[in-house]
Motif scaffolding. Sequence first.
Motif, PDB file in Angstrom:
ATOM      1  N   THR A 147       0.849  -1.193   0.000  1.00  0.00           N
ATOM      2  CA  THR A 147       0.000   0.000   0.000  1.00  0.00           C
ATOM      3  C   THR A 147       0.887   1.247   0.000  1.00  0.00           C
ATOM      4  O   THR A 147       2.070   1.187   0.353  1.00  0.00           O
ATOM      5  N   GLY A 148       0.294   2.381  -0.391  1.00  0.00           N
ATOM      6  CA  GLY A 148       1.091   3.603  -0.483  1.00  0.00           C
ATOM      7  C   GLY A 148       2.285   3.418  -1.382  1.00  0.00           C
ATOM      8  O   GLY A 148       3.379   3.925  -1.120  1.00  0.00           O
ATOM      9  N   ALA A 149       2.081   2.708  -2.490  1.00  0.00           N
ATOM     10  CA  ALA A 149       3.196   2.210  -3.280  1.00  0.00           C
ATOM     11  C   ALA A 149       4.017   3.296  -3.967  1.00  0.00           C
ATOM     12  O   ALA A 149       5.181   3.074  -4.308  1.00  0.00           O
ATOM     13  N   ALA A 150       3.442   4.460  -4.201  1.00  0.00           N
ATOM     14  CA  ALA A 150       4.192   5.525  -4.877  1.00  0.00           C
ATOM     15  C   ALA A 150       4.982   6.379  -3.900  1.00  0.00           C
ATOM     16  O   ALA A 150       5.749   7.251  -4.317  1.00  0.00           O
ATOM     17  N   GLY A 151       4.822   6.142  -2.608  1.00  0.00           N
ATOM     18  CA  GLY A 151       5.545   6.905  -1.601  1.00  0.00           C
ATOM     19  C   GLY A 151       6.921   6.333  -1.335  1.00  0.00           C
ATOM     20  O   GLY A 151       7.386   5.411  -2.008  1.00  0.00           O
ATOM     21  N   GLY A 152       7.583   6.865  -0.307  1.00  0.00           N
ATOM     22  CA  GLY A 152       8.950   6.481  -0.021  1.00  0.00           C
ATOM     23  C   GLY A 152       9.113   5.027   0.373  1.00  0.00           C
ATOM     24  O   GLY A 152       9.876   4.274  -0.243  1.00  0.00           O
ATOM     25  N   VAL A 153       8.396   4.577   1.405  1.00  0.00           N
ATOM     26  CA  VAL A 153       8.480   3.183   1.837  1.00  0.00           C
ATOM     27  C   VAL A 153       7.953   2.264   0.746  1.00  0.00           C
ATOM     28  O   VAL A 153       8.590   1.264   0.379  1.00  0.00           O
TER      29      VAL A 153
END
Length: 330
Positions: free
Chosen positions: A154-160
């Motif tokens: 999840t949040g795949a386009a973010g830093g982590v």
Amino acid sequence: MFRGLLIDKQDGQQTAAVRMLDEASLPEGDVTVRVAWSTLNYKDALAITGRSPVVRKFPMVPGIDFAGTVESSTDPAWKPGDAVVLNGWGVGEAHWGGLAERARVPGRFLIPLQAPFTPRQAMGIGTAGYTAALCVLALERHGVTPDKGPVVVTGAAGGVGSVAVAMLARLGYEVAAVTGRVQESDFLTRLGARHIIDRADIAQPGKPLEKERWAGAVDVAGGQVLANVCAAMRYRGVVTACGLAAGMGFPATVAPFILRGVTLAGIDSVMAPTADRLAAWSRLATDLDTALLEQLMHDIALDDAIAVAPDLLAGQVRGRVVVRVGADTP
């Protein structure tokens, strides 16, 4: 004197500005580091904007990461000239952090810069990438291998998320990337994602148990997203939870855990022991393509950090924001 981004609070009003600081004002510590590069993380953006009470005392230099060179040390583990990296340990919250040209910290906070990374690349990874590596290690430790089935990030386009996608894909996993920015689909595909899922599809309340989809998960969202991810795990699937971008709540039931044997593994990067940090960085050195890393990185100057912070909180920044701190940093 040296330049640094200083957050202060007077009469209930918070300010943030790049200022000239006196080295005598640095906090206690046995190692002084000349900082070359830092990063702008979600937590840093919260601190700079004051949108969350991240800062525990004022004045504060934010920056939960830095890479630089030891200038002086009374810790026998470090000597002048050593290339070092710091992630977490409460710097930028309770102890002055990396968004300044000098930092003074306890030597135990530091680890050596890992080959083959440059200081800039180490900050392109930063706490976000190091956290992603801790998640990958946890999935492996719990027996989630590529043959067990697809994994979701999840949040795949973010830093982590972006580092997790890149690492898992390189290791042979079938990766499903969840993002609220479907316009980043091409970017995520280049990182190795095979499936793109609109966050809206899993952000609403769902059933206690959904159709079994994933063998493993890296979740940076929390909230309803995490609950829905748990509900859709395969039998004995493993979810690593490392963030709260969608909220601190967890509106789930026990059904996935007692009927499918799902494991929810918490990942803490802030106070992780040195051995775990070194293990994560070792895996980053072997399992993260440096060419892909360059695609994740966006360089800014120290003076730009204040303006970029609201964009990061609004989810408008792709990948990793790397901050050139040192005035003479190439």
